[in-house]
Write a protein that holds these residues in place. Structure first.
Motif, PDB file in Angstrom:
ATOM      1  N   PHE A 151       4.453 -48.022 -30.229  1.00  0.00           N
ATOM      2  CA  PHE A 151       5.108 -47.059 -31.111  1.00  0.00           C
ATOM      3  C   PHE A 151       4.743 -45.618 -30.780  1.00  0.00           C
ATOM      4  CE2 PHE A 151       6.203 -50.808 -33.382  1.00  0.00           C
ATOM      5  CZ  PHE A 151       7.498 -50.509 -33.770  1.00  0.00           C
ATOM      6  N   ASN A 152       3.575 -45.438 -30.208  1.00  0.00           N
ATOM      7  CA  ASN A 152       3.245 -44.171 -29.554  1.00  0.00           C
ATOM      8  C   ASN A 152       2.188 -44.529 -28.525  1.00  0.00           C
ATOM      9  OD1 ASN A 152       0.620 -44.054 -30.773  1.00  0.00           O
ATOM     10  ND2 ASN A 152       1.608 -43.351 -32.654  1.00  0.00           N
ATOM     11  N   LYS A 153       1.554 -43.542 -27.901  1.00  0.00           N
ATOM     12  CA  LYS A 153       0.660 -43.959 -26.818  1.00  0.00           C
ATOM     13  C   LYS A 153      -0.631 -44.590 -27.307  1.00  0.00           C
ATOM     14  CE  LYS A 153      -1.496 -39.553 -25.625  1.00  0.00           C
ATOM     15  NZ  LYS A 153      -1.732 -38.584 -24.545  1.00  0.00           N
ATOM     16  N   HIS A 154      -0.866 -44.554 -28.608  1.00  0.00           N
ATOM     17  CA  HIS A 154      -2.097 -45.123 -29.157  1.00  0.00           C
ATOM     18  C   HIS A 154      -1.914 -46.448 -29.906  1.00  0.00           C
ATOM     19  CE1 HIS A 154      -4.277 -41.461 -28.222  1.00  0.00           C
ATOM     20  NE2 HIS A 154      -3.316 -40.763 -28.777  1.00  0.00           N
ATOM     21  N   ILE A 155      -0.685 -46.779 -30.296  1.00  0.00           N
ATOM     22  CA  ILE A 155      -0.489 -47.927 -31.181  1.00  0.00           C
ATOM     23  C   ILE A 155       0.539 -48.921 -30.647  1.00  0.00           C
ATOM     24  CG2 ILE A 155       0.391 -48.613 -33.459  1.00  0.00           C
ATOM     25  CD1 ILE A 155      -1.044 -46.240 -34.615  1.00  0.00           C
ATOM     26  N   ALA A 156       0.107 -50.181 -30.559  1.00  0.00           N
ATOM     27  CA  ALA A 156       1.013 -51.249 -30.141  1.00  0.00           C
ATOM     28  C   ALA A 156       1.125 -52.261 -31.273  1.00  0.00           C
ATOM     29  CB  ALA A 156       0.489 -51.925 -28.882  1.00  0.00           C
TER      30      ALA A 156
ATOM     31  N   PRO B  51       9.884 -35.469 -27.474  1.00  0.00           N
ATOM     32  CA  PRO B  51       9.619 -36.682 -28.267  1.00  0.00           C
ATOM     33  C   PRO B  51       9.161 -37.857 -27.399  1.00  0.00           C
ATOM     34  CG  PRO B  51      11.851 -35.834 -28.673  1.00  0.00           C
ATOM     35  CD  PRO B  51      11.279 -35.029 -27.566  1.00  0.00           C
ATOM     36  N   TYR B  52       8.357 -38.741 -28.013  1.00  0.00           N
ATOM     37  CA  TYR B  52       7.775 -39.884 -27.294  1.00  0.00           C
ATOM     38  C   TYR B  52       8.839 -40.714 -26.578  1.00  0.00           C
ATOM     39  CZ  TYR B  52       5.075 -44.196 -26.599  1.00  0.00           C
ATOM     40  OH  TYR B  52       4.468 -45.306 -26.067  1.00  0.00           O
ATOM     41  N   SER B  53       9.963 -40.957 -27.257  1.00  0.00           N
ATOM     42  CA  SER B  53      10.994 -41.803 -26.649  1.00  0.00           C
ATOM     43  C   SER B  53      11.604 -41.133 -25.408  1.00  0.00           C
ATOM     44  CB  SER B  53      12.076 -42.156 -27.677  1.00  0.00           C
ATOM     45  OG  SER B  53      12.586 -40.974 -28.247  1.00  0.00           O
ATOM     46  N   SER B  54      11.766 -39.812 -25.458  1.00  0.00           N
ATOM     47  CA  SER B  54      12.283 -39.110 -24.278  1.00  0.00           C
ATOM     48  C   SER B  54      11.248 -39.090 -23.166  1.00  0.00           C
ATOM     49  CB  SER B  54      12.672 -37.671 -24.634  1.00  0.00           C
ATOM     50  OG  SER B  54      13.519 -37.650 -25.742  1.00  0.00           O
ATOM     51  N   GLN B  55       9.975 -38.964 -23.558  1.00  0.00           N
ATOM     52  CA  GLN B  55       8.897 -39.004 -22.556  1.00  0.00           C
ATOM     53  C   GLN B  55       8.991 -40.297 -21.740  1.00  0.00           C
ATOM     54  OE1 GLN B  55       4.960 -38.645 -24.266  1.00  0.00           O
ATOM     55  NE2 GLN B  55       5.539 -36.923 -25.553  1.00  0.00           N
ATOM     56  N   ASN B  56       9.147 -41.421 -22.454  1.00  0.00           N
ATOM     57  CA  ASN B  56       9.187 -42.716 -21.775  1.00  0.00           C
ATOM     58  C   ASN B  56      10.395 -42.832 -20.857  1.00  0.00           C
ATOM     59  OD1 ASN B  56       6.867 -43.540 -23.082  1.00  0.00           O
ATOM     60  ND2 ASN B  56       7.999 -44.390 -24.824  1.00  0.00           N
ATOM     61  N   ARG B  57      11.530 -42.280 -21.288  1.00  0.00           N
ATOM     62  CA  ARG B  57      12.738 -42.350 -20.450  1.00  0.00           C
ATOM     63  C   ARG B  57      12.558 -41.527 -19.182  1.00  0.00           C
ATOM     64  NH1 ARG B  57      15.993 -41.688 -25.551  1.00  0.00           N
ATOM     65  NH2 ARG B  57      16.574 -43.818 -26.139  1.00  0.00           N
ATOM     66  N   ILE B  58      11.883 -40.376 -19.323  1.00  0.00           N
ATOM     67  CA  ILE B  58      11.629 -39.550 -18.141  1.00  0.00           C
ATOM     68  C   ILE B  58      10.675 -40.285 -17.186  1.00  0.00           C
ATOM     69  CG2 ILE B  58      10.535 -37.404 -17.350  1.00  0.00           C
ATOM     70  CD1 ILE B  58      11.553 -36.122 -20.002  1.00  0.00           C
ATOM     71  N   LEU B  59       9.613 -40.887 -17.780  1.00  0.00           N
ATOM     72  CA  LEU B  59       8.651 -41.618 -16.939  1.00  0.00           C
ATOM     73  C   LEU B  59       9.327 -42.777 -16.217  1.00  0.00           C
ATOM     74  CD1 LEU B  59       5.500 -41.716 -19.256  1.00  0.00           C
ATOM     75  CD2 LEU B  59       5.890 -40.266 -17.264  1.00  0.00           C
ATOM     76  N   ALA B  60      10.254 -43.443 -16.908  1.00  0.00           N
ATOM     77  CA  ALA B  60      10.952 -44.574 -16.287  1.00  0.00           C
ATOM     78  C   ALA B  60      11.710 -44.115 -15.047  1.00  0.00           C
ATOM     79  CB  ALA B  60      11.900 -45.222 -17.296  1.00  0.00           C
ATOM     80  N   LYS B  61      12.278 -42.910 -15.108  1.00  0.00           N
ATOM     81  CA  LYS B  61      13.036 -42.385 -13.960  1.00  0.00           C
ATOM     82  C   LYS B  61      12.132 -41.983 -12.807  1.00  0.00           C
ATOM     83  CE  LYS B  61      16.882 -40.889 -16.721  1.00  0.00           C
ATOM     84  NZ  LYS B  61      17.787 -41.811 -15.994  1.00  0.00           N
TER      85      LYS B  61
END
Lengths: 276, 145
Positions: free
Chosen positions: A210-215, B124-134
């Motif tokens: 859910f964020n980098k600290h919590i799964a 935002p965290y969700s955009s961070q992950n999408r960028i990392l995926a690319k």
């Protein structure tokens, strides 16, 4: 010279050549499994414990307590991760059977070898094989229930993958393990029995970060019923918190079904681990 | 037998989930806007350079680089990856990283610096992950060469 002392000495001798193991991304190694291996709480995963990469060692230690209706499991152990290739683990389990006011104890030595891949980056899932060598120290109850052995070895093959941003931008991790085991209730009730002598079992886990600290995730572990005591599959719902790379706290809700003939074994699981 | 069946279903469901990636096309086009367009990319790369400058392990890798050239190249590369209106025409990842002999640990350290930079500029965290995926797909063209 006692064993613990010589082990500490060995660690101290190794320390100067160890580069600090923090080469992995936060939370990706997962947590400590009740049988000592790196994994989820119930299922050994393909990842090795700790944050070591190809040229690092990682040392981890953990304690887990699980409380269900009639039983309590206390286990403490640790893992050494050699260069993200080999994991050596050890755990001592103490299992309180409250209706009988007795405690069953088991030691498990584990080895896990990463065969292929990287959880995050390889095209195919990370793949590892492992063994868990189990020795039940208190075998009377197991034998009286019909178990044939007080030692046994589990073999498993685990595949895991983390998909970046898979679910609406959130990272999704899954693991599937195939285990050959003769163990009854993980070995706490011995090995093999009148209804079976060992079989393949599947185990799986899914988690969302859910964020980098919590799964948050769930696990399901199929189990045999060698003793004919209606041994049930195990499942859990977990929340794991990784404030940094040194500490992890995992809280889970357990449903262990019928255990040693006693039904509705539900309850809580709390695990703390530290990594260096 | 049923336990193997349920595993097959589980793995199949996972594959379906992976299949839904085609439905993410629209989200992908939104990614450029989500991170604040070209201005957002510039602040991100500025923040990333700030993080690198402060990192004793990673900074030496940039000893021979021109900051301006790196910024321009990375902004363009990212812009193209998040489907922004740019095309990256710079050197290939292989050409840039050959001879650097970057190990897995240092690679991951740079990923973490980039994550911190994305946090610094409020992506935002969700955009961070999408960028990392690319970016993740380029790892094989960056490490150990």
């Amino acid at each position: 010279m006692n064993r613990r002392f010589s082990f500490s000495l060995l660690l101290l001798m190794l320390l100067p050549i160890v580069s600090f193991a923090n080469g992995k991304i936060l939370a990706t190694p997962g947590v400590s499994q009740v049988e000592g291996s790196g994994g989820g709480g119930l299922v050994p995963w393909a990842q090795l414990a700790g944050y070591a990469t190809e040229d690092e060692l990682a040392f981890s230690a953990f304690c887990t307590q699980a409380n269900v209706k009639d039983f309590q499991l206390n286990s403490c152990g640790g893992q050494v991760n050699f260069y993200d290739r080999l994991e050596v683990s050890f755990v001592k389990q103490h299992f309180d059977v409250e209706p009988l006011s007795l405690t069953l104890s088991q030691d498990i030595l584990g080895l896990k070898l990463r065969l292929y891949g990287d959880l995050l980056y390889s095209t195919w899932p990370q793949l590892s094989v492992g063994i868990q060598q189990k020795s039940l120290r208190t075998a009377d109850v197991a034998f009286s229930l019909g178990a044939k052995d007080d030692t046994g070895t589990d073999f498993y093959l685990a595949a895991s993958k983390l998909h970046l941003g898979l679910l609406a931008g959130y990272n999704v991790l899954w693991n599937v393990s195939l285990r050959y085991t003769q163990a009854n209730e993980m070995g706490l009730l011995g090995f093999s029995g009148p209804n079976g002598n060992g079989a393949l079992q599947t185990e799986m886990s899914v988690a969302v970060l859910f964020n980098k600290h919590i799964a948050v995730g769930t696990e399901y572990r199929h189990k045999p019923d060698n003793l004919g005591l209606k041994e049930d599959d195990w499942q859990d719902l977990f929340l794991a918190w990784f404030p940094n790379k040194y500490v992890n706290v995992t809280l889970a809700y357990l449903d262990l079904g019928t255990l040693a003939g006693l039904s509705d074994q539900k309850g809580w699981y709390l695990s703390l681990s530290g990594s260096y | 037998m049923s336990k193997y069946f349920s595993t097959v279903i589980f793995v199949f469901a996972l594959q379906l989930c992976l299949g839904c990636s085609s439905q993410r096309v629209e989200q992908r086009e939104a990614l450029y806007a989500e991170i604040g367009g070209h201005e957002g990319l510039e602040s991100l790369v500025d923040a990333f350079v700030q993080r690198i400058v402060k990192d004793k392990v990673i900074l030496p890798y940039f000893a021979k680089s021109s900051v301006k050239h790196f910024k321009q190249g990375f902004i363009n590369h990212l812009c193209g990856l998040v489907n922004g209106p740019c095309e990256y025409n710079g050197d290939s990842m292989i050409d840039i990283h050959t001879g650097m002999n970057i190990n897995e640990g240092d690679f991951n350290r740079v990923v973490e610096l980039l994550i911190q930079a994305m946090e610094d500029v409020g992506i935002p965290y969700s955009s961070q992950n999408r960028i990392l995926a690319k970016l993740a797909v380029f790892r094989a063209e960056i490490i150990k060469i």
